[in-house]
Design an enzyme around this catalytic site. Structure first.
Site, PDB file in Angstrom:
ATOM      1  N   HIS A 113       0.924  -1.147   0.168  1.00 50.78           N
ATOM      2  CA  HIS A 113       0.050  -0.086   0.013  1.00 50.78           C
ATOM      3  C   HIS A 113       0.825   1.318  -0.229  1.00 50.78           C
ATOM      4  CE1 HIS A 113      -3.137   3.033   0.961  1.00 50.78           C
ATOM      5  NE2 HIS A 113      -3.916   2.074   0.789  1.00 50.78           N
ATOM      6  N   GLU A 180      -5.365   0.402  -7.504  1.00 49.43           N
ATOM      7  CA  GLU A 180      -5.526   1.450  -6.377  1.00 49.43           C
ATOM      8  C   GLU A 180      -4.545   2.669  -7.162  1.00 49.43           C
ATOM      9  OE1 GLU A 180      -5.748   1.613  -2.394  1.00 49.43           O
ATOM     10  OE2 GLU A 180      -6.850  -0.380  -2.467  1.00 49.43           O
TER      11      GLU A 180
HETATM   12  O1  LIG Z   1      -6.841   0.565   0.901  1.00 47.20           O
HETATM   13  C1  LIG Z   1      -7.862   1.324   0.656  1.00 47.20           C
HETATM   14  C2  LIG Z   1      -7.213   2.490  -0.275  1.00 47.20           C
HETATM   15  O2  LIG Z   1      -6.078   3.030   0.410  1.00 47.20           O
HETATM   16  C3  LIG Z   1      -8.508   3.243  -0.887  1.00 47.20           C
HETATM   17  O3  LIG Z   1      -8.594   4.334   0.209  1.00 47.20           O
HETATM   18  P1  LIG Z   1      -9.760   5.474  -0.034  1.00 47.20           P
HETATM   19  O4  LIG Z   1     -10.913   4.533  -0.414  1.00 47.20           O
HETATM   20  O5  LIG Z   1     -10.087   6.128   1.284  1.00 47.20           O
HETATM   21  O6  LIG Z   1      -9.153   6.628  -0.893  1.00 47.20           O
END
Ligand SMILES: O=C[C@H](O)COP(=O)(O)O
Length: 271
Positions: A113, A180
């Site tokens: 991440h 992501e």
């Molecule tokens: O693991 C999840 C991601 O970091 C997405 O986070 P977010 O939906 O708050 O942008």
């Protein structure tokens, strides 16, 4: 101590992955009372649905994992962690090993991440070691991939990210990839649906070289409405291979009602 060990979910070396995967990672937002409420509300919501927890997962802070497995495991929800040690059991103070997590019944471990990179200095070498440690103990790594800036070519970075993380993972081990884009994590809105569909299809093509099961998710400011828009775009453009297996919520999943609404939406619009 009697009564302190949760009923472990099976974590065999090659447990199969659900076709649909919709999950939440509430990051480090939950307090102890909020975690109790989160588990209660998610459990009650899923128990009222005929599919219960099928295809649902949650990557939670370590201390919450045993309670979540006890409460949500019987509904079919798969519980995972937001991190895992790259080290085996041993003299690694503060670390949480894959062997311990596996023994508790944890089924997924997030790896790669961008917040782990930005705040904790993790590197592609860490992602590879963590993915390998997880997979060796029957835990499917959830690798977060994506281009760092809007306009960067995703194809140029995602291939190397997959290679670094999965290069030492057994080829037949199940893996999950969460697309992501870094530029939409913590943003106001997700990436455009047509962009997501193209990249997800590309990741699937790369993962097809593996013999093991894989699933591709979308995350990054996802919430209610995101999956429906991606699925509509995939169908309109004839790119069914670009519709992810589900979405992975960050902030939107801190609210258990938002998580339940997204689960219902994914079930309605899945390919
Ligand atoms: O693991 C999840 C991601 O970091 C997405 O986070 P977010 O939906 O708050 O942008």
């Amino acid at each position: 101590m009697p009564g302190t060990t949760p009923a472990a979910q099976p974590a065999t070396q090659h447990s199969s992955l659900p076709t649909t995967l919709v999950g939440a990672s509430p990051k480090s937002y939950l307090t102890a009372p909020a975690a109790v409420e989160w588990i209660r509300i998610v459990g009650e919501g899923l128990a009222a649905h005929p599919e219960r927890g099928d295809g649902v997962f949650a990557c939670l802070p370590f201390p919450i994992i045993p309670d979540a497995i006890r409460a949500l495991g019987p509904l079919g929800v798969l519980i995972g962690s937001q991190d895992v040690s790259r080290h085996p059991v041993g003299a690694f103070t503060g670390e949480v090993s894959a062997e311990l997590l596996s023994g508790l019944g944890s089924r997924f471990a997030m790896v790669g991440h961008p917040e782990r990179v930005k705040y904790f200095g993790e590197t592609p070498d860490d992602f590879g070691a963590k993915s390998r440690a997880a997979a060796e103990h029957g835990i499917a790594p959830i690798l977060v991939v994506g281009e760092p800036e809007r306009g960067h070519d995703p194809a140029g970075v995602i291939g190397p990210q997959l290679d670094a993380a999965f290069g030492d993972v057994s080829d037949d081990a199940p893996v999950v990839v969460a697309y992501e884009p870094t530029w939409v994590i913590g943003a106001a809105e997700p990436a455009p649906a047509d962009h997501i569909v193209g990249v997800v299809a590309g990741i699937r093509a790369l993962l097809a070289q593996r013999s093991g099961e894989s699933r591709v998710l979308y995350g990054g400011s996802a919430g209610p409405g995101t999956f429906a828009a991606i699925a509509a775009e995939g169908r309109a453009s004839g790119r069914l291979d670009g519709i992810p297996a589900g979405v992975f919520l960050g902030r939107a999943g801190v609210d258990p009602h938002g998580f339940l609404a997204t689960i219902a939406e994914v079930r309605e619009h899945r390919a």
